[in-house]
Design a protein around this motif. Structure first.
Motif, PDB file in Angstrom:
ATOM      1  N   VAL A   1       0.847  -1.194   0.000  1.00  0.00           N
ATOM      2  CA  VAL A   1       0.000   0.000   0.000  1.00  0.00           C
ATOM      3  C   VAL A   1       0.883   1.244   0.000  1.00  0.00           C
ATOM      4  O   VAL A   1       2.067   1.171   0.346  1.00  0.00           O
ATOM      5  CB  VAL A   1      -0.943   0.020   1.224  1.00  0.00           C
ATOM      6  CG1 VAL A   1      -1.891  -1.162   1.193  1.00  0.00           C
ATOM      7  CG2 VAL A   1      -0.149   0.046   2.524  1.00  0.00           C
ATOM      8  N   PRO A   2       0.331   2.394  -0.405  1.00  0.00           N
ATOM      9  CA  PRO A   2       1.126   3.632  -0.402  1.00  0.00           C
ATOM     10  C   PRO A   2       1.662   3.949   0.987  1.00  0.00           C
ATOM     11  O   PRO A   2       0.993   3.719   1.998  1.00  0.00           O
ATOM     12  CB  PRO A   2       0.116   4.696  -0.864  1.00  0.00           C
ATOM     13  CG  PRO A   2      -0.888   3.937  -1.658  1.00  0.00           C
ATOM     14  CD  PRO A   2      -1.016   2.615  -0.972  1.00  0.00           C
ATOM     15  N   ASN A   3       2.865   4.492   1.012  1.00  0.00           N
ATOM     16  CA  ASN A   3       3.476   4.898   2.282  1.00  0.00           C
ATOM     17  C   ASN A   3       3.701   6.407   2.369  1.00  0.00           C
ATOM     18  O   ASN A   3       4.040   6.925   3.433  1.00  0.00           O
ATOM     19  CB  ASN A   3       4.808   4.180   2.502  1.00  0.00           C
ATOM     20  CG  ASN A   3       5.804   4.430   1.390  1.00  0.00           C
ATOM     21  OD1 ASN A   3       5.555   4.065   0.242  1.00  0.00           O
ATOM     22  ND2 ASN A   3       6.937   5.035   1.727  1.00  0.00           N
ATOM     23  N   VAL A   4       3.459   7.135   1.266  1.00  0.00           N
ATOM     24  CA  VAL A   4       3.650   8.584   1.250  1.00  0.00           C
ATOM     25  C   VAL A   4       2.334   9.244   0.838  1.00  0.00           C
ATOM     26  O   VAL A   4       1.737   8.856  -0.173  1.00  0.00           O
ATOM     27  CB  VAL A   4       4.773   8.985   0.269  1.00  0.00           C
ATOM     28  CG1 VAL A   4       4.904  10.506   0.191  1.00  0.00           C
ATOM     29  CG2 VAL A   4       6.098   8.367   0.700  1.00  0.00           C
ATOM     30  N   TYR A   5       1.892  10.224   1.619  1.00  0.00           N
ATOM     31  CA  TYR A   5       0.589  10.855   1.393  1.00  0.00           C
ATOM     32  C   TYR A   5       0.720  12.373   1.448  1.00  0.00           C
ATOM     33  O   TYR A   5       1.499  12.911   2.249  1.00  0.00           O
ATOM     34  CB  TYR A   5      -0.420  10.404   2.452  1.00  0.00           C
ATOM     35  CG  TYR A   5      -0.706   8.923   2.429  1.00  0.00           C
ATOM     36  CD1 TYR A   5      -1.826   8.424   1.779  1.00  0.00           C
ATOM     37  CD2 TYR A   5       0.152   8.027   3.060  1.00  0.00           C
ATOM     38  CE1 TYR A   5      -2.081   7.055   1.745  1.00  0.00           C
ATOM     39  CE2 TYR A   5      -0.090   6.656   3.030  1.00  0.00           C
ATOM     40  CZ  TYR A   5      -1.213   6.187   2.369  1.00  0.00           C
ATOM     41  OH  TYR A   5      -1.457   4.845   2.341  1.00  0.00           O
ATOM     42  N   ARG A   6      -0.085  13.042   0.611  1.00  0.00           N
ATOM     43  CA  ARG A   6      -0.189  14.500   0.630  1.00  0.00           C
ATOM     44  C   ARG A   6      -1.659  14.854   0.852  1.00  0.00           C
ATOM     45  O   ARG A   6      -2.521  14.425   0.085  1.00  0.00           O
ATOM     46  CB  ARG A   6       0.313  15.116  -0.672  1.00  0.00           C
ATOM     47  CG  ARG A   6       1.790  14.884  -0.938  1.00  0.00           C
ATOM     48  CD  ARG A   6       2.176  15.347  -2.337  1.00  0.00           C
ATOM     49  NE  ARG A   6       2.118  16.791  -2.435  1.00  0.00           N
ATOM     50  CZ  ARG A   6       3.176  17.585  -2.215  1.00  0.00           C
ATOM     51  NH1 ARG A   6       4.337  17.048  -1.883  1.00  0.00           N
ATOM     52  NH2 ARG A   6       3.073  18.883  -2.341  1.00  0.00           N
ATOM     53  N   VAL A   7      -1.926  15.634   1.877  1.00  0.00           N
ATOM     54  CA  VAL A   7      -3.276  16.071   2.203  1.00  0.00           C
ATOM     55  C   VAL A   7      -3.340  17.577   2.007  1.00  0.00           C
ATOM     56  O   VAL A   7      -2.580  18.323   2.638  1.00  0.00           O
ATOM     57  CB  VAL A   7      -3.660  15.722   3.654  1.00  0.00           C
ATOM     58  CG1 VAL A   7      -5.083  16.165   3.951  1.00  0.00           C
ATOM     59  CG2 VAL A   7      -3.495  14.227   3.915  1.00  0.00           C
TER      60      VAL A   7
ATOM     61  N   THR B   1      -1.740   0.791  10.974  1.00  0.00           N
ATOM     62  CA  THR B   1      -2.770   0.111  10.192  1.00  0.00           C
ATOM     63  C   THR B   1      -2.145  -0.957   9.305  1.00  0.00           C
ATOM     64  O   THR B   1      -2.680  -2.065   9.170  1.00  0.00           O
ATOM     65  CB  THR B   1      -3.558   1.118   9.344  1.00  0.00           C
ATOM     66  OG1 THR B   1      -4.164   2.097  10.192  1.00  0.00           O
ATOM     67  CG2 THR B   1      -4.645   0.420   8.535  1.00  0.00           C
ATOM     68  N   ALA B   2      -1.005  -0.618   8.691  1.00  0.00           N
ATOM     69  CA  ALA B   2      -0.325  -1.590   7.834  1.00  0.00           C
ATOM     70  C   ALA B   2       0.098  -2.815   8.640  1.00  0.00           C
ATOM     71  O   ALA B   2      -0.057  -3.958   8.184  1.00  0.00           O
ATOM     72  CB  ALA B   2       0.890  -0.942   7.177  1.00  0.00           C
TER      73      ALA B   2
ATOM     74  N   ILE C   1       2.164  -4.251   3.370  1.00  0.00           N
ATOM     75  CA  ILE C   1       3.594  -3.975   3.250  1.00  0.00           C
ATOM     76  C   ILE C   1       3.803  -2.513   2.902  1.00  0.00           C
ATOM     77  O   ILE C   1       3.162  -1.984   1.985  1.00  0.00           O
ATOM     78  CB  ILE C   1       4.237  -4.873   2.174  1.00  0.00           C
ATOM     79  CG1 ILE C   1       4.157  -6.348   2.587  1.00  0.00           C
ATOM     80  CG2 ILE C   1       5.696  -4.472   1.945  1.00  0.00           C
ATOM     81  CD1 ILE C   1       4.609  -7.305   1.510  1.00  0.00           C
ATOM     82  N   LEU C   2       4.694  -1.847   3.617  1.00  0.00           N
ATOM     83  CA  LEU C   2       5.135  -0.496   3.276  1.00  0.00           C
ATOM     84  C   LEU C   2       6.546  -0.605   2.705  1.00  0.00           C
ATOM     85  O   LEU C   2       7.434  -1.162   3.349  1.00  0.00           O
ATOM     86  CB  LEU C   2       5.144   0.411   4.510  1.00  0.00           C
ATOM     87  CG  LEU C   2       3.802   0.619   5.218  1.00  0.00           C
ATOM     88  CD1 LEU C   2       4.002   1.506   6.441  1.00  0.00           C
ATOM     89  CD2 LEU C   2       2.762   1.228   4.283  1.00  0.00           C
ATOM     90  N   ARG C   3       6.745  -0.081   1.515  1.00  0.00           N
ATOM     91  CA  ARG C   3       8.051  -0.172   0.873  1.00  0.00           C
ATOM     92  C   ARG C   3       9.062   0.822   1.434  1.00  0.00           C
ATOM     93  O   ARG C   3      10.257   0.749   1.121  1.00  0.00           O
ATOM     94  CB  ARG C   3       7.915   0.059  -0.632  1.00  0.00           C
ATOM     95  CG  ARG C   3       7.161  -1.031  -1.377  1.00  0.00           C
ATOM     96  CD  ARG C   3       7.854  -2.370  -1.276  1.00  0.00           C
ATOM     97  NE  ARG C   3       7.282  -3.342  -2.216  1.00  0.00           N
ATOM     98  CZ  ARG C   3       7.549  -4.630  -2.193  1.00  0.00           C
ATOM     99  NH1 ARG C   3       8.373  -5.110  -1.265  1.00  0.00           N
ATOM    100  NH2 ARG C   3       7.001  -5.454  -3.059  1.00  0.00           N
ATOM    101  N   GLY C   4       8.587   1.733   2.246  1.00  0.00           N
ATOM    102  CA  GLY C   4       9.465   2.718   2.855  1.00  0.00           C
ATOM    103  C   GLY C   4       8.777   3.301   4.072  1.00  0.00           C
ATOM    104  O   GLY C   4       7.667   2.901   4.427  1.00  0.00           O
TER     105      GLY C   4
END
Length: 256
Positions: free
Chosen positions: A53-59, A87-88, A94-97
């Motif tokens: 799943v994505p590990n970097v987010y912009r809000v 949550t992951a 899996i978080l890649r970073g």
């Protein structure tokens, strides 16, 4: 306690409930937390290793919401990032970073509206966490709105590299808890990682949390406050040998 309830409790502790009334018609922090969880769930990638799943987010939020949310300082993006990691771990994603969240201003958004985007940003397995880039000159001049525009880094599963040890004479002298994971709580409650049954210690007195630059102690709105090496601090970076004073109790950050 679920990760969303834990998220709300920790944010409330960070601001002592002051902002509870300010968000009645605007973007709610827990609304962003749920949105980040939904985004991750809707953007899963099945790989040979498992579900990524994505590990970097912009809000992005509008000016009025940004003015309100900046009252949380760095706590909000940091807690959102930790929510991603927790949550992951709970759902075996899996978080890649490292999990990273940035909350930023978007002039075109109205009160109560937000935009969310996420991506997978992989890092080498043994590479150190990437430090956040400095804000642009324009953002540094735009105070106070720039105060919340920071990227917070929370590793998904930091290694244990120390322990909290009670040094005060008494029933709890020598009690210890290893620093494993991203957050260790101290207080009178049995649910705390380090439980200290002392009347000068609050039910949930303080938390020691992992950040990009190491371990920090955060006072959780305790009655008697938290001191680091004799100096009172709402939050403070820690190194081995530092002594935390929680009421009358002294806890040392010792080497593992």
């Amino acid at each position: 306690m679920g990760v969303l309830q834990e998220f709300e409790r920790r944010l409330e502790g960070a601001v002592e409930g002051f902002f509870a009334r300010a968000f009645r018609s605007g973007v709610q922090p827990v609304e962003l937390a749920k949105a980040v969880q939904r985004y991750a769930e809707s953007n899963q990638h099945v790989t040979s290793d498992g579900v990524v799943v994505p590990n970097v987010y912009r809000v992005a939020v509008g000016p009025k919401d940004h003015d309100r949310l900046q009252g949380y300082g760095t706590s909000l993006p940091r807690e959102l990032a930790e929510l991603v990691a927790r949550t992951a771990a709970e759902r075996e994603w899996i978080l890649r970073g490292p999990a990273r969240v940035k909350v930023e201003l978007a002039e075109d958004l109205k009160l109560g509206r937000y935009r969310l985007a996420g991506r997978v940003e992989a890092v080498e397995r043994d590479a150190p966490p990437r430090q956040p880039a400095p804000p642009p000159e324009a953002a540094r001049r735009d105070e106070p709105r720039a105060a919340i525009e920071h990227t917070q880094v929370v590793t998904a599963a930091p290694r244990g590299d120390g322990a909290l040890v009670v040094r005060t004479a008494g029933a709890h002298q020598g009690d210890r808890v290893d620093l494993v994971g991203s957050r260790v709580t101290i207080g009178r409650l049995p649910s705390c990682d380090l439980t200290i049954d002392d009347s000068t210690v609050s039910r949930e007195h303080a938390a020691v949390v992992r950040r990009a630059d190491g371990w920090w102690v955060i006072d959780l709105g305790s009655t008697n406050g938290t001191r680091v090496n004799g100096r009172r601090a709402a939050e403070h970076p820690l190194t081995h040998g530092d002594r935390l004073e929680l009421g009358d109790v002294v806890v040392e950050l010792a080497e593992a």
